[in-house]
Design an enzyme around this catalytic site. Structure first.
Site, short mmCIF file in Angstrom:
data_model
loop_
_atom_site.label_atom_id
_atom_site.label_comp_id
_atom_site.label_asym_id
_atom_site.label_seq_id
_atom_site.Cartn_x
_atom_site.Cartn_y
_atom_site.Cartn_z
CB CYS A 94 22.36 18.37 40.06
SG CYS A 94 20.87 18.88 40.89
CB CYS A 96 19.23 15.70 43.66
SG CYS A 96 19.39 17.43 43.64
#
Length: 136
Positions: A46, A48
């Site tokens: 992902c 993040c």
């Protein structure tokens, strides 16, 4: 499962600076059983993880006090190892990315995804450095 070519640079982002990659439950058991402190990073594909978690973990290692052992599991890729690592992180629910600091096999500090997502890498690094200063 994610394609190996996709995750290779994400794995190397941590292994290139000294994190040991754990791919089996036995690998995780052995890592957690080590004396001293162990940082476990649950890596992820992902955004993040790329923008916040991995850079934060790397920046935290500039601290004078650091974990004795650095390990990583990859969520969505190394399922057995990730599930085993998350078992040691109970009562926290599974999340990725996440980071856990263990001392002599005991969970002493946890950063869940909601502590990582939307926070700058330097804030994550400072959080980890505070934990290192307390436990390492």
């Amino acid at each position: 499962m994610y394609p190996a070519d996709l995750v290779k640079p994400m794995r190397e982002d941590l292994t290139s600076i000294g994190f040991d990659e754990l791919q089996t439950a036995a690998d995780v058991e052995a890592a957690i059983a080590k004396e001293g402190t162990t940082l476990v990073v649950v890596n992820s594909v992902c955004g993040c993880a790329a923008a916040n978690a991995r850079p934060g973990a790397k920046a935290s290692l500039t601290n004078d006090k650091k974990p004795d052992n650095l390990v990583t599991v990859f969520a969505g890729v190394d399922r057995e190892a990730t599930d085993k690592a998350r078992g040691y992180m109970i009562p926290f629910p599974p999340s990725s990315p996440s980071m856990a600091l263990f001392k002599n096999g005991e969970l002493v500090h946890m950063l869940e995804r909601h502590h990582i997502e939307g926070r700058p890498a330097d804030m994550i690094a400072e959080n980890l450095k505070d934990a290192y200063n307390q436990h390492c």
